[in-house]
Design a protein around this motif. Structure first.
Motif: not given
Length: 527
Positions: A233-240
């Motif tokens: 979840a942290i890695e995905l949120a990092d994309q934005f």
């Protein structure tokens, strides 16, 4: 039995301290257990006692701490680990017969020539057709160490004799991105079903593909996504988010505050973004949507999320079983804890979604009330958001219940719809693929025949589901949509399934509208 009690006694101090039980009380419980072990009149299943005690203790802590027996560990971990070793078939048990629904592209079953519609009769010398074998037993026989071989014999329509296949097991991917496709010329759609070890890599691949097709705006669909790995979840949120922006922090009585911040490596830090959520979006999904909302990075569309803000840590026990123990709460960048209350017991907690429906929350946004004590302000625009019970979307989309009926639910719940679908595709696969050589052709021209609905009604009656003509007419459009989408999934894949279902998904439709006409969105696009 005494050995298992010793294991229990070793575990008790850890578990009981978590409940605030004093050392004197721990000694009292140890004494009682030793007395039972040495003096009880009958024999006791010590292993079961241990499991029952641990399970009961964890259930009293919170709704998400849990005990996982050793034999269940692999099955529970598998959806999040990204792969397992096997042959690569998706199958459906129908009337004691295993039907191959799809083969996984590039995996062993496809390579040896197994086809959708084949019926598995033998695994090695074990007959599995017509013997009511459990699905778990079939899976255990098909799976095994990578490089090992398994023989299966299949019945294929049009073939007189059984076909024999020797299959060498290999790594089989478990995908968490269900669909990726373009909506119009500029909007990319990515559907994520959970957060596992491969989620971010799958997301990268999906976005790269969509960008090559002209994507300039993105819909991230987290509807029904119950969560998974915190790190994913942290890695995905990092994309934005931009470098240094806080994504989430965790904190607990025995765990100091730990922060996760965005890196400079995001691949979609600019551009219009819509994140779709509903009442089944939980945990990791709420971390992503909460971070996007708190930084005013995109618009959150749908309905209030589940409300799971507890972090579990896996602790492996001496026999290979696991405890998933809640060690911290997580907080969104504004400081919101979105965990819904659970002090009134597990039963009320589990009934929360049913109560939301009963009280009208899923249909009317104004039926949702948050106390002022849980009011927060977003970090870029200062908009009001609330904690204490899920993520409330920026744009609310009510649940449309007009086409759902008790008759339709019974047909689905009893497996009648699925049974009729499997039989229909199995009998008509060649005709369908000849009539509709491409998905676009199928999507434009195919309609579910009236005969299918007629057969569905008859099959329901055989299962003691009497026809309710009025409810059938209400649900008929939904049934046709579902069947058309499910046939497309069997003939092509999950992308095509969602391309059909999403044409009637009001949350997706509203997101497309907001991205097409940005002036309608409450969140200005990131410059």
């Amino acid at each position: 039995m005494k050995k298992t009690f010793i294991v229990l006694l070793l575990l008790l101090p850890v578990l009981l301290r978590a409940q605030g039980i004093l050392p004197a009380d721990q000694r009292k419980l140890n004494h009682a257990l030793m007395a039972i072990s040495n003096l009880y009149v009958d024999s006791i299943d010590g292993g079961q006692v241990v499991e029952d005690v641990i399970t009961s203790l964890l259930q009293e802590l919170d709704p998400h701490s849990a005990y996982i027996p050793r034999e269940e560990v692999e099955r529970v971990r598998e959806p999040l680990q990204g792969s397992f070793d096997g042959i690569g078939v998706q199958f459906q048990m129908l009337e004691d017969t295993l039907f191959v629904i799809q083969t996984v592209a590039g995996c062993p079953a496809e390579k040896v020539g197994i086809l959708p519609g084949d019926r598995m009769v033998y695994i090695e010398d074990t007959l599995i057709a017509g013997v009511k074998m459990k699905t778990t037993d079939i899976m255990r026989r098909l799976r095994g160490p990578r490089g090992s071989e398994v023989n299966v014999r299949m019945l294929r329509r049009g073939e007189k004799d059984l076909l024999s296949f020797n299959i060498t097991r290999d790594k089989i991917p478990v995908n968490t991105v269900d669909a990726r496709y373009m909506i119009g010329d500029s909007i990319g759609y990515v559907k994520i079903n959970s957060f596992g070890a491969t989620t971010v890599r799958e997301y990268y691949e999906a976005v790269d593909t969509l960008r090559r097709q002209g994507m300039r705006k993105l819909i991230l669909d987290l509807q029904g996504n119950g969560g998974g790995y915190l790190g994913a979840a942290i890695e995905l949120a990092d994309q934005f988010l931009g470098a240094g922006q806080l994504i989430v922090y965790t904190e607990g009585l025995h765990q100091p505050r730990r922060e996760a911040t965005a890196t400079p490596l995001g691949n979609y830090e600019r551009g219009q973004l819509a994140v779709l959520v509903d009442e089944y979006s939980a945990s990791a999904s709420e971390i992503v949507s909460g971070a996007v909302q708190d930084w005013d990075r995109g618009v959150i569309v749908g309905r209030r999320t589940f409300g799971k803000g507890l972090v579990q840590r896996e602790l492996e026990l001496t026999d290979g079983s696991l405890m998933r123990l809640t060690t911290a709460r997580y907080y969104t960048p504004t400081g919101r804890c979105i965990q819904k209350p659970y002090k009134d017991g597990v039963k009320k907690y589990e009934d929360d979604l049913t109560n939301r429906l009963r009280h009208g929350e899923l249909m009317h946004a104004d039926s949702i009330h948050f106390p002022d004590s849980l009011r927060y302000s977003t970090l870029r625009l200062g908009r009001t958001v609330y904690g204490g019970g899920g993520i409330m979307p920026d744009v609310f989309v009510p649940l449309d219940t007009s086409r759902y009926t008790a008759y339709h639910r019974r047909l689905v719940a009893r497996g009648v719809l699925n049974k009729c679908l499997v039989q229909y595709v199995e009998r008509n696969r060649a005709r369908l693929t000849a009539a509709y050589p491409s998905f676009n052709d199928y999507k434009a021209r195919y309609t579910v025949p009236d005969s299918f609905i007629d057969n569905l009604v008859k099959a329901g009656e055989k299962e003691n589901i009497p026809l309710d003509a009025a409810q059938l007419e209400r649900s008929r459009p939904l049934m046709r949509l579902q069947v058309k989408a499910l046939v497309a999934r069997d003939l092509w894949g999950t992308d095509e399934y969602y391309r059909i279902m999403n044409e009637e998904n009001e949350i997706v439709k509203r997101a497309v509208q907001l991205l097409t006409f940005p002036n309608l969105s409450p969140i200005p696009s990131t410059p």
